[in-house]
Design a protein around this motif. Sequence first.
Motif, PDB file in Angstrom:
ATOM      1  N   ARG A   1     -11.853  -2.347  47.611  1.00  0.00           N
ATOM      2  CA  ARG A   1     -12.086  -0.923  47.870  1.00  0.00           C
ATOM      3  C   ARG A   1     -10.923  -0.317  48.664  1.00  0.00           C
ATOM      4  O   ARG A   1     -10.475   0.799  48.386  1.00  0.00           O
ATOM      5  CB  ARG A   1     -13.396  -0.724  48.628  1.00  0.00           C
ATOM      6  CG  ARG A   1     -14.640  -0.866  47.762  1.00  0.00           C
ATOM      7  CD  ARG A   1     -15.917  -0.722  48.575  1.00  0.00           C
ATOM      8  NE  ARG A   1     -17.082  -0.670  47.711  1.00  0.00           N
ATOM      9  CZ  ARG A   1     -17.578   0.438  47.182  1.00  0.00           C
ATOM     10  NH1 ARG A   1     -17.008   1.599  47.452  1.00  0.00           N
ATOM     11  NH2 ARG A   1     -18.636   0.411  46.398  1.00  0.00           N
ATOM     12  N   ALA A   2     -10.459  -1.061  49.660  1.00  0.00           N
ATOM     13  CA  ALA A   2      -9.355  -0.555  50.475  1.00  0.00           C
ATOM     14  C   ALA A   2      -8.101  -0.354  49.632  1.00  0.00           C
ATOM     15  O   ALA A   2      -7.387   0.654  49.787  1.00  0.00           O
ATOM     16  CB  ALA A   2      -9.074  -1.517  51.621  1.00  0.00           C
ATOM     17  N   GLN A   3      -7.813  -1.296  48.736  1.00  0.00           N
ATOM     18  CA  GLN A   3      -6.619  -1.167  47.907  1.00  0.00           C
ATOM     19  C   GLN A   3      -6.738  -0.011  46.921  1.00  0.00           C
ATOM     20  O   GLN A   3      -5.749   0.680  46.636  1.00  0.00           O
ATOM     21  CB  GLN A   3      -6.347  -2.484  47.176  1.00  0.00           C
ATOM     22  CG  GLN A   3      -5.874  -3.601  48.084  1.00  0.00           C
ATOM     23  CD  GLN A   3      -4.617  -3.238  48.842  1.00  0.00           C
ATOM     24  OE1 GLN A   3      -3.646  -2.736  48.258  1.00  0.00           O
ATOM     25  NE2 GLN A   3      -4.616  -3.465  50.150  1.00  0.00           N
TER      26      GLN A   3
ATOM     27  N   LEU B   1     -14.596   0.866  41.133  1.00  0.00           N
ATOM     28  CA  LEU B   1     -15.001  -0.517  41.386  1.00  0.00           C
ATOM     29  C   LEU B   1     -16.240  -0.744  40.545  1.00  0.00           C
ATOM     30  O   LEU B   1     -17.351  -0.340  40.907  1.00  0.00           O
ATOM     31  CB  LEU B   1     -15.293  -0.768  42.865  1.00  0.00           C
ATOM     32  CG  LEU B   1     -15.587  -2.230  43.211  1.00  0.00           C
ATOM     33  CD1 LEU B   1     -14.367  -3.111  42.990  1.00  0.00           C
ATOM     34  CD2 LEU B   1     -16.082  -2.375  44.647  1.00  0.00           C
ATOM     35  N   ARG B   2     -16.070  -1.380  39.404  1.00  0.00           N
ATOM     36  CA  ARG B   2     -17.166  -1.564  38.452  1.00  0.00           C
ATOM     37  C   ARG B   2     -17.811  -2.924  38.698  1.00  0.00           C
ATOM     38  O   ARG B   2     -17.120  -3.926  38.851  1.00  0.00           O
ATOM     39  CB  ARG B   2     -16.653  -1.452  37.020  1.00  0.00           C
ATOM     40  CG  ARG B   2     -15.964  -0.124  36.734  1.00  0.00           C
ATOM     41  CD  ARG B   2     -15.963   0.221  35.275  1.00  0.00           C
ATOM     42  NE  ARG B   2     -15.355   1.506  35.026  1.00  0.00           N
ATOM     43  CZ  ARG B   2     -15.959   2.684  35.190  1.00  0.00           C
ATOM     44  NH1 ARG B   2     -17.217   2.705  35.590  1.00  0.00           N
ATOM     45  NH2 ARG B   2     -15.329   3.809  34.942  1.00  0.00           N
ATOM     46  N   THR B   3     -19.139  -2.935  38.751  1.00  0.00           N
ATOM     47  CA  THR B   3     -19.869  -4.118  39.194  1.00  0.00           C
ATOM     48  C   THR B   3     -20.799  -4.641  38.117  1.00  0.00           C
ATOM     49  O   THR B   3     -21.636  -3.907  37.590  1.00  0.00           O
ATOM     50  CB  THR B   3     -20.698  -3.797  40.452  1.00  0.00           C
ATOM     51  OG1 THR B   3     -19.834  -3.251  41.455  1.00  0.00           O
ATOM     52  CG2 THR B   3     -21.365  -5.042  41.000  1.00  0.00           C
TER      53      THR B   3
ATOM     54  N   ASP C   1     -10.786   6.475  43.654  1.00  0.00           N
ATOM     55  CA  ASP C   1     -12.123   6.474  44.250  1.00  0.00           C
ATOM     56  C   ASP C   1     -12.849   5.178  43.880  1.00  0.00           C
ATOM     57  O   ASP C   1     -13.179   4.960  42.710  1.00  0.00           O
ATOM     58  CB  ASP C   1     -12.914   7.677  43.747  1.00  0.00           C
ATOM     59  CG  ASP C   1     -14.278   7.807  44.419  1.00  0.00           C
ATOM     60  OD1 ASP C   1     -14.651   6.915  45.211  1.00  0.00           O
ATOM     61  OD2 ASP C   1     -14.976   8.803  44.145  1.00  0.00           O
ATOM     62  N   PRO C   2     -13.119   4.312  44.866  1.00  0.00           N
ATOM     63  CA  PRO C   2     -13.806   3.063  44.529  1.00  0.00           C
ATOM     64  C   PRO C   2     -15.232   3.270  44.038  1.00  0.00           C
ATOM     65  O   PRO C   2     -15.776   2.399  43.356  1.00  0.00           O
ATOM     66  CB  PRO C   2     -13.773   2.276  45.843  1.00  0.00           C
ATOM     67  CG  PRO C   2     -13.563   3.285  46.906  1.00  0.00           C
ATOM     68  CD  PRO C   2     -12.752   4.371  46.289  1.00  0.00           C
TER      69      PRO C   2
END
Length: 479
Positions: A191-193, A205-207, A200-201
């Motif tokens: 998330r930070a990267q 950021l797909r889970t 936008d994470p």
Amino acid sequence: MDDSHGDGAPAGGGPSSAAGDDPYAPATAALDRGGLDADPVEVAARLDADDPLSTFADRFSVPDDALYMDGNSLGPASDAALASLDRVVDEWRELLIGGWTDADPPWFEVGERIGAALAPLVGADPDEVVVGNSITVNIHTLVGTFLDELRAGNGPDRAGFDAADGDWDPDVEPAVLVNDLDFPSDHYAIRAQLRQRGIDPEEKLRTVESRDGRTIDPTDVEAALEAHDDVGIVFMPTALYRSGQLFDVARITEAAHDAGAYAGFDAAHSVGAVPHAFADAGVDFAVWCTYKYLNAGPGSIGALFVAERHHGLTPALAGWWGHEKATQFEMNLTYTPADSAGAWQIGTPPLLAAAPLEGSVELLREAGIERIRAKSLALTDFLIASVDERLPEVSIGTPRERDARGGHVALEHPEAERLSEALTDRGVVVDFRPPNVVRVCPAAPYTAFADVLEVVDRIEALLESGDHLAYEVGEGGVT
């Protein structure tokens, strides 16, 4: 599934060998039958008597009154690790700064030298592995590096995979695919990267979600890649920290490359217990710590793998220790990355955090990673069979299939936290993971089959007496 053996069988013998050649056959048979066919004390004694790794336990420091089953969190000290630490301390005392060049071997090359020693454990060439930083720092720099590559229009380039043709649409903000059973720190770093690049994470950021709260189905990883054409990095564990599920690294890497994404792995919960073949599988990058199955001590140095085809890239977190060695001490203000995995080192390596790893990895190589894996599977076979037979109120949260099982077993019980505390007070060192898991790790180099049987005995005694119910819960603490 361990990516080094497609059929799940450890090379050089093990649970899939002919019974006459396999010293661990009684443990394998017990699990296959769903129970023991003889007095378990006699079975454990026979297994220990035939164990080719039995003498290694004497080379580890475990208190005589403890059953240490938490090596998946912190491995114990070994004589070899302490010897290499003592050597570096003596060099510091005697050579001072001269140790960087005059120690035997010189400190200057510690990252590359120990990396080369680790490389066979993960199936890599020597210059593809280096030790340095910490595992989370390595996630930051490697995920950041490949995000930068994607934003520059450079996707993975791997022969035989049409989508991995080296091209990425720079107008598409890349997403990172993870899963909801990951160790949390991995998500924090990713998330930070993403945020640092204005991505936008919450969107990228797909889970992949677990179907059962224990495991990740690889078909769900493949389905997520088919559903989202913006995934530029697939970042998965080699083994889940809670359940111990072992992932099929080669399958996930192939799926990532078929989708035009880089394949990266957090191998903290498998390196040192499971043989890997990162290079043959086509993995792009991987990270791991060295204080679990590698037994290098609390806070020991991290390690990473970067495939040779990516050498020469500029790391996202550049530092002087990743500079090419030939000109590092010219102190040029322009950074020139080393043409190896060594480029992803950042600061001066902490020698006292690296020194024990030198000894501990040589001890594991002496034991043989294939033999370690064979015994590890037999120990967990024996544990699962014993729990099935004697502890009906305890469920197994770890896959029973050997090629989908790492080095520890997740025992599930409604009062797992109380049970964990009570066991620790009674000399059985385990840990608790919410909501209902007691993790038991019978690590192969220093655990006997009789130890596993004693653990089951003590769990059975606690459940029969109910003494664990007297413990308070929810107090936290390090486990």
